[in-house]
Design a protein around this motif. Structure first.
Motif, PDB file in Angstrom:
ATOM      1  N   TYR A   1      57.491 -19.848   1.572  1.00 57.00           N
ATOM      2  CA  TYR A   1      57.323 -18.544   0.928  1.00 57.00           C
ATOM      3  C   TYR A   1      57.842 -17.390   1.785  1.00 57.00           C
ATOM      4  CZ  TYR A   1      54.534 -21.077  -2.452  1.00 57.00           C
ATOM      5  OH  TYR A   1      54.144 -21.960  -3.425  1.00 57.00           O
TER       6      TYR A   1
ATOM      7  N   TRP B   1      57.326 -13.341   7.875  1.00 56.96           N
ATOM      8  CA  TRP B   1      56.398 -12.836   6.854  1.00 56.96           C
ATOM      9  C   TRP B   1      55.144 -12.242   7.469  1.00 56.96           C
ATOM     10  CZ3 TRP B   1      51.564 -15.136   6.525  1.00 56.96           C
ATOM     11  CH2 TRP B   1      51.417 -16.382   7.146  1.00 56.96           C
ATOM     12  N   GLN B   2      54.806 -12.690   8.684  1.00 61.57           N
ATOM     13  CA  GLN B   2      53.587 -12.181   9.320  1.00 61.57           C
ATOM     14  C   GLN B   2      53.756 -10.751   9.825  1.00 61.57           C
ATOM     15  OE1 GLN B   2      52.190 -14.978  12.290  1.00 61.57           O
ATOM     16  NE2 GLN B   2      52.555 -16.706  10.933  1.00 61.57           N
TER      17      GLN B   2
ATOM     18  N   ARG C   1      58.040 -13.500   0.553  1.00 63.09           N
ATOM     19  CA  ARG C   1      57.107 -12.526   1.150  1.00 63.09           C
ATOM     20  C   ARG C   1      57.855 -11.407   1.869  1.00 63.09           C
ATOM     21  NH1 ARG C   1      52.900 -16.910   3.691  1.00 63.09           N
ATOM     22  NH2 ARG C   1      52.047 -17.653   1.709  1.00 63.09           N
TER      23      ARG C   1
ATOM     24  N   LEU D   1      54.934 -22.101  14.021  1.00 62.97           N
ATOM     25  CA  LEU D   1      53.711 -22.651  13.435  1.00 62.97           C
ATOM     26  C   LEU D   1      53.428 -22.026  12.072  1.00 62.97           C
ATOM     27  CD1 LEU D   1      51.381 -22.871  16.570  1.00 62.97           C
ATOM     28  CD2 LEU D   1      52.875 -24.615  15.593  1.00 62.97           C
ATOM     29  N   GLY D   2      53.955 -20.832  11.858  1.00 63.50           N
ATOM     30  CA  GLY D   2      53.702 -20.167  10.587  1.00 63.50           C
ATOM     31  C   GLY D   2      54.817 -20.359   9.569  1.00 63.50           C
ATOM     32  N   ALA D   3      55.718 -21.314   9.823  1.00 64.33           N
ATOM     33  CA  ALA D   3      56.848 -21.505   8.912  1.00 64.33           C
ATOM     34  C   ALA D   3      56.358 -21.889   7.521  1.00 64.33           C
ATOM     35  CB  ALA D   3      57.782 -22.586   9.453  1.00 64.33           C
TER      36      ALA D   3
END
Lengths: 424, 475
Positions: A310, A277-278, A314, A305-307
């Motif tokens: 959403y 999503w990033q 996204r 770390l960004g799991a």
């Protein structure tokens, strides 16, 4: 049994059922995932394993058709599992019953699980009970590379049918697997940089091999990183004919994967992509589909770390083709439909969630002309549901694969029936 | 369970049993407890002590009333259009026609569902934390098959982001167990799922300890592959029996010392403290076991040494011996359907929980997973649906016990939480849908009356120190 013989010879590609009598499913809520969208009080006709008509109650039904009144039930295309080891592994801890992994030295890209598939796997009926009719299955070649060089590729995936009567109608070599990130780095001496360098070197070796076969055979080429079998196996990937499924998590690793794909004109699919999503816009711009595990929301490693729950919503909102995955283990394929429901609870639209189990998966693996939606001309992979397919309270009440109605018997069903006490 | 101690002290029962015995009264007047304790240096006398005590304090809160709610109370009741009032950290009222007290914050559930806080009787959060790296792998002291001396609370990292994820799934209490590599894995700890900087600040006040035991493939393969016992299931039992004999002997020596009141005290052994706590009924046994035949053997093992198994965990074949479990009053903490990829997990069926429920066995749906713990309601729903398809009639109001009252019973805290009854802790979840619906998410979560999670308000979604500046977008 002509069909059987053909399939056993490996020549049968998405073979249709030999059943000749037309079948008409009537009074259905058809979620077609095709141009007709959702059809209430719909009729679906199939014959000889192929869908002939999809429409409302006025759709003509052949006079000799077997009619099945599903009384308002939901009917969807069969679910296509995008990941896992169905047909390759019965009990993971039992080496003799698990062919999805190898540690053969020097065997990577050439590792091809098509030869290990077991149509009699007891997990196949289990997966069917969850409405799964096809599966992309893959293994993992994790042995050491040649001469101490990294072992980069995990091997080739196959698309199977979940109908044992067609010997799984195996379509081999639908994709090549590769991990980028922590797993890839681990295979390359500990650094992501080492892996990306090794990958490019391997691709250059494949090109060299491809252009200088005669010299290779004479032993006149410089030493190459991969075995001859692995070099051969990677030619279709570099020619853009075979998809490369890249298991990757971290946003920056995804960017590296996209860069690599652009550089070598690879046709890639991202798998996992917990931080996708990033970098969703870049993924969308590259028109790269993503196999998402909608449950993966833990920072399980420093590349996740960004799991977030959403991720699917996204990615989809940014225009990325989202395939709902996460069936993972052979036993977990049955529960794939719940993953779609959980993605919906976290923002993915219902339509996209259904598509992510069916048509998006078919497109991702290049079989959307035959599979993934209820449209005339497509293979009759059809599931009748007692309610919303994503709800545990709903069940797949009938499953057709290439027009053949599948048995609902399974080992777990037999166990249940042995121990179930009669109701008072 | 009547001997369970209010303060969580492990060995008071041992002392009382000895000092109240006829022998002790017949001899010269027994020294007082204080006098005995004075004879030993700190840490050498396990009796009556409450080491590493809970410092948990409920978060301050104002009264709240959730109105227009459909309430599954965890007692077997379903209340339509009801109200639940939380005040002073406790449940003050629940039912239809309840008038919210003046000054209470009113939350309009608008027909959505309320249950007790979700409880997981089998978690490794904080012991196998995220990120799952060597530096956080603290759940299995797998260098010896017999490690009752370890206390998992000494591993628990309160900053494990898994606690926050579990809270978002409605989890308000959980039991952390050591892993199952060892026959005796160590002591468990019950926690309230609140943000904290020390484990003591999470410890469930008054909860009894448990002992993690394991049978089957994990211990025998871990140690057999290292050329040591146990290498087989019969080896598992042999080592376990030998250990219980040690424990019985240790308990006897402390009892004798208690009766004498003078002389040299036995040398304290932390592992045997835990085991004698089991023999005295103060510490529950939480037994990892898959196969029906092995559970049958373990029940006789418990009889041999005079203890009780509180729950079998995983228990994938429990459905084959439902009547035996019922007769022995043993709970089963199970998954819905997970095929774990081991031989002993090969007979997992989705109807396990339903068949057990039908036989009257206390069933909990557990997680053993930082992912599954976030959706124990869905896990339960899968088991419930399979049971109903098999013709077993189980109401939502009964099935909600699988992730509320029954795990509370297994943890020994049912008198404090696990149901929505007046006087119990204000541990409550307001769901977006019926909790058995796949789209259900926890909208608001309360622990001891204080709101600890709001699905619509990122400011009410705690992030552990580890995740403080992770690149996350607002919802």
């Amino acid at each position: 049994m002509r069909l059987l013989a053909l399939c056993a010879a490996g020549a049968c590609l998405l073979a249709s059922s030999a059943l000749a009598q037309p079948v008409a499913i009537t009074n259905a809520r058809l979620i077609t995932v095709g141009p007709k969208g959702v059809v209430e009080d719909g009729v679906l006709v199939f014959e000889d394993g192929v869908i002939k008509a999809v429409g409302d109650a006025r759709t003509p039904i052949p006079a000799d058709a077997r009619r099945i009144d599903v009384k308002g039930s939901v009917v969807t295309p069969g679910i296509i599992s995008a990941d896992g080891s169905l047909g390759l592994s019965e009990v993971g801890s039992v080496d003799g019953a698990a062919d999805n992994r190898t540690r053969t030295p020097g065997l990577g890209a050439a590792f091809d699980i098509q030869y290990a598939l077991n149509p009699e796997s007891l997990l196949i009926p289990l997966a069917r009970s969850g409405g799964v009719t096809r599966a992309v299955v893959s293994g993992h070649a994790g042995g050491p590379g040649l001469d101490g060089r990294p072992q980069l590729f995990s091997g080739q995936a196959a698309l199977i049918s979940l109908d044992p009567a067609t010997r799984l109608d195996v379509r081999p070599k639908v994709a090549m697997s590769l991990d980028i990130g922590e797993a890839g780095a681990a295979a390359s001496g500990g650094s992501r940089a080492a892996e990306l360098i090794a990958l490019r070197a391997a691709f250059e070796d494949v090109r060299l091999f491809q252009k200088n076969r005669a010299a290779y055979e004479r032993g006149e080429l410089r030493s190459l990183a991969l075995s001859q079998a692995d070099l051969e196996a990677l030619i279709p990937v570099l020619d853009g004919r075979q998809r490369l499924v890249i298991g990757v998590s971290r946003a920056s690793d995804i960017e590296q994967a996209l860069r690599l794909a652009a550089e070598y004109r690879l046709k890639i699919v991202l798998s996992g992509a917990e931080e996708g999503w990033q970098v969703a816009r870049q993924i969308a711009a590259a028109k790269v589909p993503v196999i998402v595990d909608p449950l993966a929301n833990l920072p399980g490693s420093f590349e996740q770390l960004g799991a977030t729950l959403y991720n699917a919503a996204r990615l989809q909102a940014a225009g990325v083709e989202v395939v709902v995955g996460g069936g993972g283990s052979a036993g977990g394929v049955r529960d794939l439909r719940y993953n779609a429901g959980i993605a919906v609870a976290r923002g993915l639209s219902y339509d996209k969630a259904i598509e992510g189990l069916t048509l998006a998966t078919a497109r991702t693996f290049g079989v959307a002309d035959k599979l993934g939606s209820l449209e005339p001309g497509k293979i009759a992979d059809i599931v009748v549901w007692s309610g919303d397919p994503f709800q545990p309270a709903s069940a797949a009440t009938a499953v057709f694969i290439a027009g053949r109605e599948q048995s609902q018997q399974s080992r777990v069903r037999a166990l249940r029936d042995r121990y179930l006490k009669p109701q008072p | 369970m009547t001997r369970r101690l209010a303060k969580g002290a492990a060995l008071i029962g041992l002392f009382l049993a000895a000092s109240s015995g006829a022998l002790a009264q017949a001899a010269k007047p027994a020294p007082t407890e204080t006098a005995l304790a004075l004879k030993l240096r700190p840490g050498l006398d396990p009796r009556g002590a409450d080491f590493y005590p809970s410092t948990y304090k409920p978060i301050a809160s104002r009264p709240v009333a959730i109105v227009n709610a459909n309430i599954l109370t965890g007692t077997g009741a379903e209340i339509r259009g009801g109200t639940i009032v939380l005040s002073g950290g406790k449940i003050a009222a629940v039912g239809q026609g309840v008038t919210p007290p003046a000054g209470a914050q009113i939350v309009d559930a608008a027909g959505r569902w309320v249950t007790p806080g979700v409880i997981d009787a089998h978690s490794h959060l904080g012991a196998f934390s995220s990120p799952g790296v060597d530096g956080t792998r603290d759940g299995n002291e797998n260098v010896d098959p017999v490690t009752p001396q370890v206390w998992v609370e000494h591993s628990v990292w309160p900053q494990d982001p898994g606690f926050d994820r579990a809270r978002a799934g409605g989890v308000t209490s959980l039991m952390i167990l050591p892993g199952s590599a060892n026959l005796f894995g160590g002591r468990s700890v019950a926690l309230k799922n609140v943000p904290a900087t020390t484990v003591q600040a999470m410890k469930f006040p008054g909860a009894p300890y448990g002992l993690k035991m394991a049978c089957g493939e994990n211990p025998k393969e871990r140690y057999g592959s290292r050329g040591r016992s146990p290498a087989t299931r019969m080896g598992n039992l042999a080592v376990t029996r030998r250990t219980w004999i040690e424990a019985g002997d240790y308990a006897r020596r402390w009892e004798a010392f208690g009766r004498r009141g003078t002389g040299d005290a036995p040398k304290r052994d932390v592992g045997l403290d835990t085991l004698s706590g089991v023999l005295n009924g103060d510490i529950s046994v939480q037994n990892h076991c898959y196969r029906a035949d092995e559970m049958g053997v373990v029940l006789d093992l418990a009889k041999e040494f005079g203890y009780r198994v509180t729950a079998f965990h995983h228990a994938v074949e429990a459905y084959k011996i439902a009547d035996l479990l019922k007769a022995n009053n043993v709970c089963a903490a199970v998954w819905a359907n997970r095929l774990v990829g081991k031989m002993e997990g090969n007979d997992a069926i989705e109807e396990n929980a339903g068949i057990l429920q039908q036989a009257g066995v206390c069933v909990a749906i557990h997680s053993d997973s930082a992912t599954v713990i976030q959706r124990l309601n869905i896990e339960s729903s899968i088991a419930l649906a399979a049971a109903r398809r098999a013709g077993i009639q189980i109401s939502d109001a009964e099935a909600v016990k699988w992730f509320t009252a029954n795990p509370a019973k297994i943890m020994g805290v049912l008198d404090q939480t696990g149901t929505l009854e007046v006087g119990k802790m204000g541990d409550v979840v307001l769901w977006s849908h019926n909790p058995f619906d796949i789209y259900a998410v926890a909208k608001k979560v309360y622990i001891d009356g204080a709101q600890v999670y709001d699905d619509d308000d990122p400011a009410q979604q705690h992030r552990s120190d580890f995740e403080l500046i992770q690149p996350k977008e607002v919802n």
